[in-house]
Structures are given as C-alpha cells and as structure tokens.
Design a protein around this motif. Structure first.
Motif, PDB file in Angstrom:
ATOM      1  N   PHE A 181      54.397  54.297  68.795  1.00 52.44           N
ATOM      2  CA  PHE A 181      53.019  54.205  69.271  1.00 52.44           C
ATOM      3  C   PHE A 181      51.771  53.994  68.214  1.00 52.44           C
ATOM      4  CE2 PHE A 181      55.249  57.179  72.104  1.00 52.44           C
ATOM      5  CZ  PHE A 181      55.485  56.232  73.082  1.00 52.44           C
ATOM      6  N   GLY A 182      52.226  53.819  67.080  1.00 48.36           N
ATOM      7  CA  GLY A 182      51.289  53.369  66.131  1.00 48.36           C
ATOM      8  C   GLY A 182      49.935  52.473  66.355  1.00 48.36           C
ATOM      9  N   GLU A 183      50.238  51.445  67.087  1.00 49.69           N
ATOM     10  CA  GLU A 183      49.205  50.542  67.332  1.00 49.69           C
ATOM     11  C   GLU A 183      48.188  50.736  68.536  1.00 49.69           C
ATOM     12  OE1 GLU A 183      51.064  46.815  67.729  1.00 49.69           O
ATOM     13  OE2 GLU A 183      52.268  46.874  65.809  1.00 49.69           O
ATOM     14  N   LEU A 184      48.796  51.986  69.177  1.00 49.71           N
ATOM     15  CA  LEU A 184      47.976  52.260  70.417  1.00 49.71           C
ATOM     16  C   LEU A 184      47.260  53.591  69.899  1.00 49.71           C
ATOM     17  CD1 LEU A 184      50.800  52.516  73.307  1.00 49.71           C
ATOM     18  CD2 LEU A 184      49.175  50.734  72.597  1.00 49.71           C
ATOM     19  N   SER A 217      47.568  55.407  74.769  1.00 49.89           N
ATOM     20  CA  SER A 217      48.655  55.917  75.016  1.00 49.89           C
ATOM     21  C   SER A 217      48.886  56.536  76.191  1.00 49.89           C
ATOM     22  CB  SER A 217      48.996  56.823  73.950  1.00 49.89           C
ATOM     23  OG  SER A 217      49.321  56.118  72.569  1.00 49.89           O
ATOM     24  N   MET A 218      47.497  57.232  76.635  1.00 52.85           N
ATOM     25  CA  MET A 218      47.392  58.055  77.770  1.00 52.85           C
ATOM     26  C   MET A 218      47.399  57.367  79.045  1.00 52.85           C
ATOM     27  SD  MET A 218      46.565  61.583  76.972  1.00 52.85           S
ATOM     28  CE  MET A 218      45.583  62.102  78.213  1.00 52.85           C
ATOM     29  N   ARG A 219      46.683  56.258  78.758  1.00 51.90           N
ATOM     30  CA  ARG A 219      46.659  54.840  79.822  1.00 51.90           C
ATOM     31  C   ARG A 219      48.180  54.449  80.152  1.00 51.90           C
ATOM     32  NH1 ARG A 219      41.650  52.254  78.628  1.00 51.90           N
ATOM     33  NH2 ARG A 219      42.623  51.598  76.959  1.00 51.90           N
ATOM     34  N   LEU A 220      48.714  54.279  79.271  1.00 49.32           N
ATOM     35  CA  LEU A 220      50.175  53.711  79.270  1.00 49.32           C
ATOM     36  C   LEU A 220      50.885  54.806  80.044  1.00 49.32           C
ATOM     37  CD1 LEU A 220      52.495  51.840  78.796  1.00 49.32           C
ATOM     38  CD2 LEU A 220      52.457  52.875  76.532  1.00 49.32           C
ATOM     39  N   SER A 221      50.990  55.882  79.562  1.00 52.80           N
ATOM     40  CA  SER A 221      51.779  57.192  80.112  1.00 52.80           C
ATOM     41  C   SER A 221      51.280  57.248  81.613  1.00 52.80           C
ATOM     42  CB  SER A 221      51.449  58.349  79.442  1.00 52.80           C
ATOM     43  OG  SER A 221      52.016  59.621  79.889  1.00 52.80           O
ATOM     44  N   SER A 222      50.155  57.351  81.966  1.00 57.15           N
ATOM     45  CA  SER A 222      49.633  57.452  83.274  1.00 57.15           C
ATOM     46  C   SER A 222      50.352  56.137  84.104  1.00 57.15           C
ATOM     47  CB  SER A 222      48.283  57.290  83.381  1.00 57.15           C
ATOM     48  OG  SER A 222      47.877  57.175  84.797  1.00 57.15           O
ATOM     49  N   ARG A 223      50.173  55.075  83.555  1.00 51.26           N
ATOM     50  CA  ARG A 223      50.637  53.576  84.350  1.00 51.26           C
ATOM     51  C   ARG A 223      51.980  53.901  84.618  1.00 51.26           C
ATOM     52  NH1 ARG A 223      47.039  48.938  82.003  1.00 51.26           N
ATOM     53  NH2 ARG A 223      45.107  49.425  83.117  1.00 51.26           N
TER      54      ARG A 223
END
Length: 124
Positions: free
Chosen positions: A80-83, A88-94
């Motif tokens: 997740f280094g680039e996020l 990261s939270m948005r990705l997790s939610s999606r």
C-alpha cells in the motif's frame, strides 16, 4: 494479543482472556499450556486465589511479536506504499461494497436457478 494487552501486574487472568476472546475458558487452558511448552507464555497460579491462572508473555514471545509487527509493516508499505491513508480507506470501502454486491448477485442467481428448476418440474 489479548494477553499482551492485559499483561500488567503479573499477568492476565485466563478467565478474562477467554471473555475478551469470546471463547470457552477450556480453550484458553488448552492453548496456553501448549504455548507454555514452547516458551511463549508463562502460567502462574494466582496469589490470592489458587483457582485463577495468570497468563503473561515471555521475552521470547514479545520478540517474536515485535518481529511479526515489523514484517507486517514492511509488507503493508510494499503493498500500500503508494496509497495514502485516505486512498487506502476509499479502496477498502469500495472493496467491501463490491463484496456485498457480489454476494447479492450470487444469492439472486441461486434464487433464479431454483425458481427455474421448480417451473421445469411443474411442467412435466
């Protein structure tokens, strides 16, 4: 981790660890004895009440947990280094929303398949 969080003043009572982990106390007894054999947990009879077993982590366990935490941090950084945190939270939610939609689609497909096979049987 429950033992680590509660390990103050000589250890955490096994019963409290069981409640925190939402398991039967016998589960804690069985596994804490196994962890004691490999040197990760210390089990001591309570000073005030001999029925109470106090659990505490050994230095060996603490070092292993610190090593695992460092490895996890390194892995997280790699993945997740680039996020950033928000991304990261948005990705997790999606991903969670996608999982729900896929589950609904699977259930709908099961219902549709069940209804079709019931119709097919009634025509015969």
């Amino acid at each position: 981790m429950a033992v680590m969080d509660l390990d103050k003043d000589g250890g955490a009572p096994a019963g409290v660890v069981a409640k925190l982990m939402k398991v039967d106390p016998s589960f804690i007894t069985l596994h804490s004895k196994a962890l004691e054999k490999v040197g990760f947990v210390r089990r001591k009879t309570g000073i005030r009440d001999a029925r109470v077993v106090q659990l505490s982590l050994t230095d060996k366990a603490r070092k292993r947990l610190a090593n695992i935490a460092a490895q996890q941090e390194e892995l997280d950084q790699f993945v997740f280094g680039e996020l950033g945190i928000e991304e990261s939270m948005r990705l997790s939610s999606r991903l969670a929303a996608l999982r729900k939609r896929l589950e609904r689609a699977r259930l709908k497909a099961e219902l549709d398949t069940g209804a079709e096979s019931a119709r097919g049987r009634s025509r015969r």
